[in-house]
Design a protein around this motif. Sequence first.
Motif, PDB file in Angstrom:
ATOM      1  N   UNK A   7       0.750  -1.213  -0.017  1.00  0.00           N
ATOM      2  CA  UNK A   7       0.028  -0.147   0.060  1.00  0.00           C
ATOM      3  C   UNK A   7       0.855   1.353  -0.098  1.00  0.00           C
ATOM      4  N   UNK A   8       0.706   2.033  -0.853  1.00  0.00           N
ATOM      5  CA  UNK A   8       1.219   3.362  -1.064  1.00  0.00           C
ATOM      6  C   UNK A   8       0.218   4.643  -1.157  1.00  0.00           C
ATOM      7  N   UNK A   9       0.800   5.709  -0.745  1.00  0.00           N
ATOM      8  CA  UNK A   9      -0.186   6.924  -0.916  1.00  0.00           C
ATOM      9  C   UNK A   9      -0.561   7.241  -2.252  1.00  0.00           C
ATOM     10  N   UNK A  10      -1.875   7.132  -2.393  1.00  0.00           N
ATOM     11  CA  UNK A  10      -2.022   7.412  -3.935  1.00  0.00           C
ATOM     12  C   UNK A  10      -1.984   8.705  -4.512  1.00  0.00           C
ATOM     13  N   UNK A  11      -1.413   8.821  -5.658  1.00  0.00           N
ATOM     14  CA  UNK A  11      -0.969  10.139  -6.404  1.00  0.00           C
ATOM     15  C   UNK A  11      -1.633  10.190  -7.602  1.00  0.00           C
ATOM     16  N   UNK A  12      -1.690  11.442  -8.214  1.00  0.00           N
ATOM     17  CA  UNK A  12      -2.206  11.588  -9.589  1.00  0.00           C
ATOM     18  C   UNK A  12      -1.638  10.751 -10.364  1.00  0.00           C
ATOM     19  N   UNK A  13      -0.587  10.133 -10.409  1.00  0.00           N
ATOM     20  CA  UNK A  13      -0.163   9.134 -11.252  1.00  0.00           C
ATOM     21  C   UNK A  13      -1.043   8.011 -11.237  1.00  0.00           C
ATOM     22  N   UNK A  14      -1.560   7.655 -10.181  1.00  0.00           N
ATOM     23  CA  UNK A  14      -2.525   6.432 -10.281  1.00  0.00           C
ATOM     24  C   UNK A  14      -3.675   6.781 -10.764  1.00  0.00           C
ATOM     25  N   UNK A  15      -4.032   7.726 -10.976  1.00  0.00           N
ATOM     26  CA  UNK A  15      -5.562   8.079 -11.778  1.00  0.00           C
ATOM     27  C   UNK A  15      -5.748   7.556 -13.075  1.00  0.00           C
ATOM     28  N   UNK A  24     -15.191   0.586 -15.736  1.00  0.00           N
ATOM     29  CA  UNK A  24     -15.468  -0.799 -15.877  1.00  0.00           C
ATOM     30  C   UNK A  24     -16.613  -1.260 -14.860  1.00  0.00           C
ATOM     31  N   UNK A  25     -15.740  -0.960 -13.541  1.00  0.00           N
ATOM     32  CA  UNK A  25     -16.468  -1.321 -12.207  1.00  0.00           C
ATOM     33  C   UNK A  25     -17.675  -0.673 -11.864  1.00  0.00           C
ATOM     34  N   UNK A  26     -17.509   0.545 -11.801  1.00  0.00           N
ATOM     35  CA  UNK A  26     -18.576   1.382 -11.290  1.00  0.00           C
ATOM     36  C   UNK A  26     -19.634   2.213 -12.483  1.00  0.00           C
ATOM     37  N   UNK A  27     -19.627   1.887 -13.640  1.00  0.00           N
ATOM     38  CA  UNK A  27     -20.556   2.369 -14.466  1.00  0.00           C
ATOM     39  C   UNK A  27     -20.619   3.802 -14.596  1.00  0.00           C
ATOM     40  N   UNK A  28     -22.038   4.242 -14.294  1.00  0.00           N
ATOM     41  CA  UNK A  28     -22.709   5.304 -14.423  1.00  0.00           C
ATOM     42  C   UNK A  28     -22.044   6.253 -13.058  1.00  0.00           C
ATOM     43  N   UNK A  29     -21.739   5.653 -12.049  1.00  0.00           N
ATOM     44  CA  UNK A  29     -21.257   6.001 -10.737  1.00  0.00           C
ATOM     45  C   UNK A  29     -19.885   6.211 -10.708  1.00  0.00           C
ATOM     46  N   UNK A  30     -19.035   6.060 -11.831  1.00  0.00           N
ATOM     47  CA  UNK A  30     -17.668   6.001 -12.075  1.00  0.00           C
ATOM     48  C   UNK A  30     -17.195   7.811 -11.970  1.00  0.00           C
ATOM     49  N   UNK A  31     -16.165   7.827 -11.119  1.00  0.00           N
ATOM     50  CA  UNK A  31     -15.532   9.257 -11.015  1.00  0.00           C
ATOM     51  C   UNK A  31     -14.820   9.601 -12.073  1.00  0.00           C
ATOM     52  N   UNK A  32     -14.441  10.784 -12.172  1.00  0.00           N
ATOM     53  CA  UNK A  32     -13.765  11.360 -13.339  1.00  0.00           C
ATOM     54  C   UNK A  32     -12.315  11.659 -12.903  1.00  0.00           C
ATOM     55  N   UNK A  33     -11.517  11.946 -13.971  1.00  0.00           N
ATOM     56  CA  UNK A  33     -10.287  12.164 -13.263  1.00  0.00           C
ATOM     57  C   UNK A  33     -10.088  13.543 -12.494  1.00  0.00           C
ATOM     58  N   UNK A  34     -10.766  14.490 -12.999  1.00  0.00           N
ATOM     59  CA  UNK A  34     -10.716  15.657 -12.058  1.00  0.00           C
ATOM     60  C   UNK A  34     -11.617  15.476 -10.808  1.00  0.00           C
ATOM     61  N   UNK A  35     -12.465  14.675 -10.682  1.00  0.00           N
ATOM     62  CA  UNK A  35     -13.140  14.248  -9.356  1.00  0.00           C
ATOM     63  C   UNK A  35     -11.892  13.793  -8.380  1.00  0.00           C
ATOM     64  N   UNK A  36     -11.186  12.641  -8.943  1.00  0.00           N
ATOM     65  CA  UNK A  36     -10.054  12.296  -8.223  1.00  0.00           C
ATOM     66  C   UNK A  36      -8.896  13.170  -7.877  1.00  0.00           C
ATOM     67  N   UNK A  37      -8.749  14.056  -8.857  1.00  0.00           N
ATOM     68  CA  UNK A  37      -7.690  15.055  -8.589  1.00  0.00           C
ATOM     69  C   UNK A  37      -8.103  16.019  -7.337  1.00  0.00           C
ATOM     70  N   UNK A  38      -9.489  16.201  -7.263  1.00  0.00           N
ATOM     71  CA  UNK A  38      -9.799  17.090  -6.212  1.00  0.00           C
ATOM     72  C   UNK A  38      -9.869  16.418  -4.948  1.00  0.00           C
ATOM     73  N   UNK A  39     -10.165  14.982  -4.971  1.00  0.00           N
ATOM     74  CA  UNK A  39     -10.200  14.366  -3.810  1.00  0.00           C
ATOM     75  C   UNK A  39      -8.895  14.346  -3.092  1.00  0.00           C
ATOM     76  N   UNK A  40      -7.787  13.961  -4.145  1.00  0.00           N
ATOM     77  CA  UNK A  40      -6.444  13.891  -3.510  1.00  0.00           C
ATOM     78  C   UNK A  40      -5.851  15.091  -2.883  1.00  0.00           C
TER      79      UNK A  40
END
Length: 153
Positions: A7-15, A24-40
Amino acid sequence: MSTTVTLVPMTRAHIDLLLPHEREMFGTEAWSASSYRAELADTRLRHYVAAEDATGALLGWGGVMVVAESAEILTVGTVPAARRRGVGRLLLTALLAEAVRRGATEVFLEVRVDNDAALALYDGEGFARLGVRRGYYDAGRVDAVTMRKELPA
Protein backbone atom coordinates in the motif's frame (compact mmCIF):
# COMPACT_ATOMS: atom_id res chain seq x y z
CA MET A 1 0.85 -11.25 -10.89
CA SER A 2 3.11 -11.25 -7.83
CA THR A 3 1.58 -12.14 -4.49
CA THR A 4 3.32 -9.20 -2.80
CA VAL A 5 0.94 -6.30 -2.21
CA THR A 6 2.17 -2.92 -1.04
CA LEU A 7 0.00 0.00 0.00
CA VAL A 8 1.26 3.42 -1.00
CA PRO A 9 -0.22 6.90 -0.79
CA MET A 10 -2.36 7.39 -3.89
CA THR A 11 -0.97 10.03 -6.22
CA ARG A 12 -2.11 11.75 -9.38
CA ALA A 13 -0.09 9.17 -11.35
CA HIS A 14 -2.47 6.45 -10.14
CA ILE A 15 -5.49 8.23 -11.62
CA ASP A 16 -4.71 7.34 -15.24
CA LEU A 17 -4.09 3.75 -14.17
CA LEU A 18 -7.36 3.37 -12.31
CA LEU A 19 -9.73 5.22 -14.67
CA PRO A 20 -10.30 2.33 -17.12
CA HIS A 21 -11.13 0.06 -14.17
CA GLU A 22 -13.25 2.76 -12.52
CA ARG A 23 -15.50 2.97 -15.58
CA GLU A 24 -15.71 -0.81 -15.94
CA MET A 25 -16.45 -1.42 -12.26
CA PHE A 26 -18.64 1.53 -11.32
CA GLY A 27 -20.42 2.35 -14.61
CA THR A 28 -22.64 5.40 -14.25
CA GLU A 29 -21.19 6.03 -10.78
CA ALA A 30 -17.58 6.22 -12.04
CA TRP A 31 -15.59 9.20 -10.89
CA SER A 32 -13.75 11.38 -13.39
CA ALA A 33 -10.06 12.25 -13.38
CA SER A 34 -10.91 15.75 -12.18
CA SER A 35 -12.97 14.30 -9.32
CA TYR A 36 -10.04 12.17 -8.21
CA ARG A 37 -7.65 15.12 -8.49
CA ALA A 38 -9.94 17.18 -6.25
CA GLU A 39 -10.19 14.31 -3.77
CA LEU A 40 -6.41 13.90 -3.59
CA ALA A 41 -5.94 17.65 -3.13
CA ASP A 42 -8.02 17.65 0.07
CA THR A 43 -5.52 16.04 2.43
CA ARG A 44 -7.07 17.76 5.45
CA LEU A 45 -10.25 15.65 5.34
CA ARG A 46 -9.44 12.86 2.90
CA HIS A 47 -6.90 10.05 2.68
CA TYR A 48 -6.34 7.80 -0.35
CA VAL A 49 -4.19 4.70 -0.76
CA ALA A 50 -3.29 2.53 -3.72
CA ALA A 51 -2.37 -1.16 -3.70
CA GLU A 52 0.46 -2.21 -5.99
CA ASP A 53 2.18 -5.49 -6.76
CA ALA A 54 5.95 -5.99 -6.72
CA THR A 55 6.22 -4.58 -10.25
CA GLY A 56 4.28 -1.43 -9.35
CA ALA A 57 1.13 -2.52 -11.19
CA LEU A 58 -2.08 -1.10 -9.73
CA LEU A 59 -4.19 -3.67 -7.88
CA GLY A 60 -6.67 -1.40 -6.15
CA TRP A 61 -7.37 1.90 -4.44
CA GLY A 62 -9.48 3.35 -1.69
CA GLY A 63 -10.34 6.56 0.08
CA VAL A 64 -11.79 7.75 3.35
CA MET A 65 -13.05 11.12 4.56
CA VAL A 66 -12.91 12.04 8.24
CA VAL A 67 -14.88 14.95 9.67
CA ALA A 68 -14.67 15.27 13.46
CA GLU A 69 -15.59 11.86 14.95
CA SER A 70 -17.23 10.44 11.80
CA ALA A 71 -15.56 8.82 8.83
CA GLU A 72 -16.96 7.75 5.50
CA ILE A 73 -15.44 5.18 3.18
CA LEU A 74 -15.66 7.01 -0.14
CA THR A 75 -14.47 4.32 -2.51
CA VAL A 76 -12.77 0.93 -2.57
CA GLY A 77 -11.90 -0.69 -5.86
CA THR A 78 -9.95 -3.82 -6.73
CA VAL A 79 -8.98 -4.42 -10.34
CA PRO A 80 -10.71 -7.55 -11.66
CA ALA A 81 -7.48 -9.54 -12.10
CA ALA A 82 -6.59 -8.97 -8.41
CA ARG A 83 -9.92 -9.94 -6.85
CA ARG A 84 -10.29 -12.65 -4.22
CA ARG A 85 -6.70 -12.13 -3.06
CA GLY A 86 -7.32 -9.93 -0.02
CA VAL A 87 -6.60 -6.61 -1.71
CA GLY A 88 -9.97 -5.11 -0.79
CA ARG A 89 -9.61 -6.19 2.84
CA LEU A 90 -6.08 -4.74 2.97
CA LEU A 91 -7.32 -1.42 1.58
CA LEU A 92 -10.26 -1.32 3.98
CA THR A 93 -8.01 -2.10 6.96
CA ALA A 94 -5.70 0.77 6.02
CA LEU A 95 -8.62 3.19 5.60
CA LEU A 96 -10.09 2.21 8.97
CA ALA A 97 -6.70 2.63 10.65
CA GLU A 98 -6.36 6.10 9.15
CA ALA A 99 -9.85 7.02 10.34
CA VAL A 100 -8.91 5.96 13.88
CA ARG A 101 -5.61 7.85 13.62
CA ARG A 102 -7.58 10.98 12.70
CA GLY A 103 -9.90 10.59 15.69
CA ALA A 104 -12.98 8.98 14.15
CA THR A 105 -15.12 6.84 16.43
CA GLU A 106 -17.49 5.59 13.72
CA VAL A 107 -17.37 4.96 9.99
CA PHE A 108 -20.15 4.83 7.41
CA LEU A 109 -20.41 3.62 3.82
CA GLU A 110 -22.89 2.80 1.09
CA VAL A 111 -22.65 -0.24 -1.14
CA ARG A 112 -24.78 -1.53 -3.99
CA VAL A 113 -27.29 -4.16 -2.88
CA ASP A 114 -26.09 -6.39 -5.72
CA ASN A 115 -22.37 -6.21 -4.80
CA ASP A 116 -22.22 -9.51 -2.93
CA ALA A 117 -18.41 -9.51 -2.58
CA ALA A 118 -18.32 -6.05 -1.00
CA LEU A 119 -21.25 -6.84 1.28
CA ALA A 120 -19.50 -10.00 2.46
CA LEU A 121 -16.31 -8.02 3.11
CA TYR A 122 -18.08 -5.32 5.13
CA ASP A 123 -20.22 -7.82 7.03
CA GLY A 124 -17.08 -9.78 7.86
CA GLU A 125 -15.33 -6.65 9.09
CA GLY A 126 -18.09 -5.90 11.58
CA PHE A 127 -20.16 -3.31 9.74
CA ALA A 128 -23.82 -3.23 10.72
CA ARG A 129 -26.48 -2.75 8.08
CA LEU A 130 -28.49 0.37 8.84
CA GLY A 131 -30.95 0.45 5.98
CA VAL A 132 -31.49 0.79 2.26
CA ARG A 133 -31.39 3.90 0.12
CA ARG A 134 -33.79 3.30 -2.74
CA GLY A 135 -32.53 4.17 -6.20
CA TYR A 136 -29.16 5.43 -4.96
CA TYR A 137 -27.05 3.95 -7.80
CA ASP A 138 -27.22 3.57 -11.56
CA ALA A 139 -29.57 6.46 -12.28
CA GLY A 140 -32.12 5.23 -9.75
CA ARG A 141 -32.12 1.58 -10.81
CA VAL A 142 -30.08 0.06 -7.97
CA ASP A 143 -30.50 0.46 -4.22
CA ALA A 144 -27.69 1.00 -1.71
CA VAL A 145 -27.19 -0.63 1.64
CA THR A 146 -26.02 1.85 4.26
CA MET A 147 -23.59 0.47 6.83
CA ARG A 148 -21.87 1.65 10.00
CA LYS A 149 -19.04 0.40 12.18
CA GLU A 150 -17.87 1.64 15.57
CA LEU A 151 -14.15 2.28 15.74
CA PRO A 152 -11.89 1.76 18.75
CA ALA A 153 -10.98 4.87 20.70
